[in-house]
Design a protein around this motif. Structure first.
Motif, PDB file in Angstrom:
ATOM      1  N   ILE A  93       0.842  -1.201   0.000  1.00 55.69           N
ATOM      2  CA  ILE A  93       0.000   0.000   0.000  1.00 55.69           C
ATOM      3  C   ILE A  93       0.874   1.247   0.000  1.00 55.69           C
ATOM      4  N   ASN A  94       1.916   1.248   0.814  1.00 53.41           N
ATOM      5  CA  ASN A  94       2.814   2.403   0.864  1.00 53.41           C
ATOM      6  C   ASN A  94       3.545   2.619  -0.451  1.00 53.41           C
ATOM      7  N   VAL A  95       3.971   1.554  -1.090  1.00 55.88           N
ATOM      8  CA  VAL A  95       4.631   1.665  -2.392  1.00 55.88           C
ATOM      9  C   VAL A  95       3.649   2.254  -3.408  1.00 55.88           C
ATOM     10  N   TYR A  96       2.408   1.799  -3.371  1.00 54.06           N
ATOM     11  CA  TYR A  96       1.373   2.346  -4.257  1.00 54.06           C
ATOM     12  C   TYR A  96       1.181   3.837  -3.999  1.00 54.06           C
ATOM     13  N   LEU A  97       1.094   4.236  -2.736  1.00 56.11           N
ATOM     14  CA  LEU A  97       0.906   5.649  -2.396  1.00 56.11           C
ATOM     15  C   LEU A  97       2.085   6.503  -2.861  1.00 56.11           C
ATOM     16  N   ILE A  98       3.288   5.996  -2.699  1.00 51.98           N
ATOM     17  CA  ILE A  98       4.476   6.728  -3.162  1.00 51.98           C
ATOM     18  C   ILE A  98       4.405   6.946  -4.666  1.00 51.98           C
ATOM     19  N   GLU A  99       4.022   5.901  -5.402  1.00 50.60           N
ATOM     20  CA  GLU A  99       3.902   6.033  -6.860  1.00 50.60           C
ATOM     21  C   GLU A  99       2.832   7.054  -7.237  1.00 50.60           C
ATOM     22  N   GLU A 100       1.723   7.049  -6.528  1.00 46.78           N
ATOM     23  CA  GLU A 100       0.648   8.007  -6.818  1.00 46.78           C
ATOM     24  C   GLU A 100       1.086   9.437  -6.503  1.00 46.78           C
ATOM     25  N   PHE A 101       1.765   9.628  -5.378  1.00 45.86           N
ATOM     26  CA  PHE A 101       2.274  10.952  -5.043  1.00 45.86           C
ATOM     27  C   PHE A 101       3.271  11.429  -6.100  1.00 45.86           C
ATOM     28  N   ASP A 102       4.151  10.537  -6.540  1.00 48.81           N
ATOM     29  CA  ASP A 102       5.126  10.900  -7.579  1.00 48.81           C
ATOM     30  C   ASP A 102       4.426  11.317  -8.864  1.00 48.81           C
ATOM     31  N   LYS A 103       3.351  10.618  -9.237  1.00 46.93           N
ATOM     32  CA  LYS A 103       2.601  10.984 -10.435  1.00 46.93           C
ATOM     33  C   LYS A 103       2.002  12.383 -10.292  1.00 46.93           C
ATOM     34  N   LYS A 104       1.427  12.657  -9.127  1.00 46.90           N
ATOM     35  CA  LYS A 104       0.815  13.976  -8.891  1.00 46.90           C
ATOM     36  C   LYS A 104       1.878  15.076  -8.893  1.00 46.90           C
ATOM     37  N   ILE A 105       3.004  14.816  -8.274  1.00 49.37           N
ATOM     38  CA  ILE A 105       4.092  15.797  -8.246  1.00 49.37           C
ATOM     39  C   ILE A 105       4.580  16.077  -9.663  1.00 49.37           C
ATOM     40  N   ASN A 106       4.743  15.034 -10.469  1.00 54.04           N
ATOM     41  CA  ASN A 106       5.189  15.213 -11.855  1.00 54.04           C
ATOM     42  C   ASN A 106       4.158  15.981 -12.677  1.00 54.04           C
ATOM     43  N   LEU A 107       2.876  15.745 -12.412  1.00 56.05           N
ATOM     44  CA  LEU A 107       1.817  16.478 -13.097  1.00 56.05           C
ATOM     45  C   LEU A 107       1.875  17.962 -12.751  1.00 56.05           C
ATOM     46  N   ILE A 108       2.047  18.266 -11.471  1.00 55.98           N
ATOM     47  CA  ILE A 108       2.149  19.662 -11.032  1.00 55.98           C
ATOM     48  C   ILE A 108       3.379  20.327 -11.652  1.00 55.98           C
ATOM     49  N   LEU A 109       4.503  19.624 -11.654  1.00 50.39           N
ATOM     50  CA  LEU A 109       5.721  20.162 -12.249  1.00 50.39           C
ATOM     51  C   LEU A 109       5.530  20.426 -13.743  1.00 50.39           C
ATOM     52  N   SER A 110       4.844  19.535 -14.441  1.00 55.44           N
ATOM     53  CA  SER A 110       4.554  19.738 -15.872  1.00 55.44           C
ATOM     54  C   SER A 110       3.687  20.973 -16.080  1.00 55.44           C
ATOM     55  N   GLU A 111       2.715  21.174 -15.191  1.00 55.64           N
ATOM     56  CA  GLU A 111       1.852  22.351 -15.297  1.00 55.64           C
ATOM     57  C   GLU A 111       2.649  23.638 -15.051  1.00 55.64           C
ATOM     58  N   ILE A 112       3.572  23.592 -14.103  1.00 53.47           N
ATOM     59  CA  ILE A 112       4.427  24.761 -13.842  1.00 53.47           C
ATOM     60  C   ILE A 112       5.281  25.058 -15.066  1.00 53.47           C
ATOM     61  N   LYS A 113       5.875  24.017 -15.656  1.00 54.14           N
ATOM     62  CA  LYS A 113       6.713  24.211 -16.849  1.00 54.14           C
ATOM     63  C   LYS A 113       5.885  24.778 -17.998  1.00 54.14           C
ATOM     64  N   ALA A 114       4.672  24.271 -18.182  1.00 48.00           N
ATOM     65  CA  ALA A 114       3.806  24.766 -19.253  1.00 48.00           C
ATOM     66  C   ALA A 114       3.455  26.235 -19.024  1.00 48.00           C
ATOM     67  N   PHE A 115       3.181  26.593 -17.793  1.00 48.58           N
ATOM     68  CA  PHE A 115       2.866  27.982 -17.462  1.00 48.58           C
ATOM     69  C   PHE A 115       4.056  28.892 -17.744  1.00 48.58           C
ATOM     70  N   VAL A 116       5.228  28.457 -17.329  1.00 48.94           N
ATOM     71  CA  VAL A 116       6.434  29.252 -17.555  1.00 48.94           C
ATOM     72  C   VAL A 116       6.702  29.385 -19.054  1.00 48.94           C
ATOM     73  N   ASP A 117       6.587  28.292 -19.795  1.00 47.22           N
ATOM     74  CA  ASP A 117       6.820  28.333 -21.242  1.00 47.22           C
ATOM     75  C   ASP A 117       5.807  29.236 -21.951  1.00 47.22           C
TER      76      ASP A 117
END
Length: 171
Positions: A93-117
């Motif tokens: 369960i913890n490994v699953y949660l870590i993967e989900e958090f990483d996906k959300k963090i990467n999504l947020i980072l992509s949105e920040i990059k898109a905004f900056v670009d």
């Protein structure tokens, strides 16, 4: 992370010494595919080495060295652990949660990059690119610094910026 460490100390002591960042891509990939010491011991070495090499992107020599440490930790774990199946369930369960958090963090980072670009012509964004061009300063650090500072023009001297960050308290 602390819960994951605690669970690993119970069922797979030594794992945390093999992977310094147990929430990192490589450690999570290994835990997802080989969650128990028995899984590591019974697996084909090449399968684990390939997984480590691909997920870490550090090459075969690094992967082989990690595998050797992991195999040794797995062998030792058979003697120095509590084999509780419920802990393995919580571990998954913890490994699953870590993967989900990483996906959300990467999504947020992509949105920040898109905004900056999208706003390249803005002075604020140009200062982000300027900071990002400095060796050792990555994109996320540059964005974070600019969000904290606001605009360099607020500081007429470098000493004022140092004082703002607490590096030069005499200012």
């Amino acid at each position: 992370m602390n819960k994951l460490k605690a669970q690993l100390h119970i069922v797979f002591p030594g794992f945390c010494k093999v992977f310094s960042d147990i929430t990192g891509v490589t450690a999570v990939a290994v835990l997802k595919r080989f969650p128990t010491p028995e899984d590591v011991i019974n697996a084909q070495p090449d399968e684990i080495i390939k997984l480590i090499s691909l997920s870490s992107r550090k090459g075969l020599n690094y992967a082989k060295a990690k595998y050797d440490k992991l195999f040794k930790a797995a062998k030792n774990a058979l003697n120095f652990r509590y084999n509780l199946s419920s802990v393995y369930d919580v571990l998954k369960i913890n490994v699953y949660l870590i993967e989900e958090f990483d996906k959300k963090i990467n999504l947020i980072l992509s949105e920040i990059k898109a905004f900056v670009d999208k706003n390249k012509s803005e002075k604020f964004v140009q200062q982000i690119y300027y900071l990002d061009s400095i060796p050792g300063v990555g994109f996320l650090s540059a964005v974070t610094l600019m969000c904290e500072i606001g605009d360099f023009s607020a500081f007429s001297k470098p000493k004022q910026l140092f004082a703002y960050f607490g590096v030069d308290p005499s200012q």
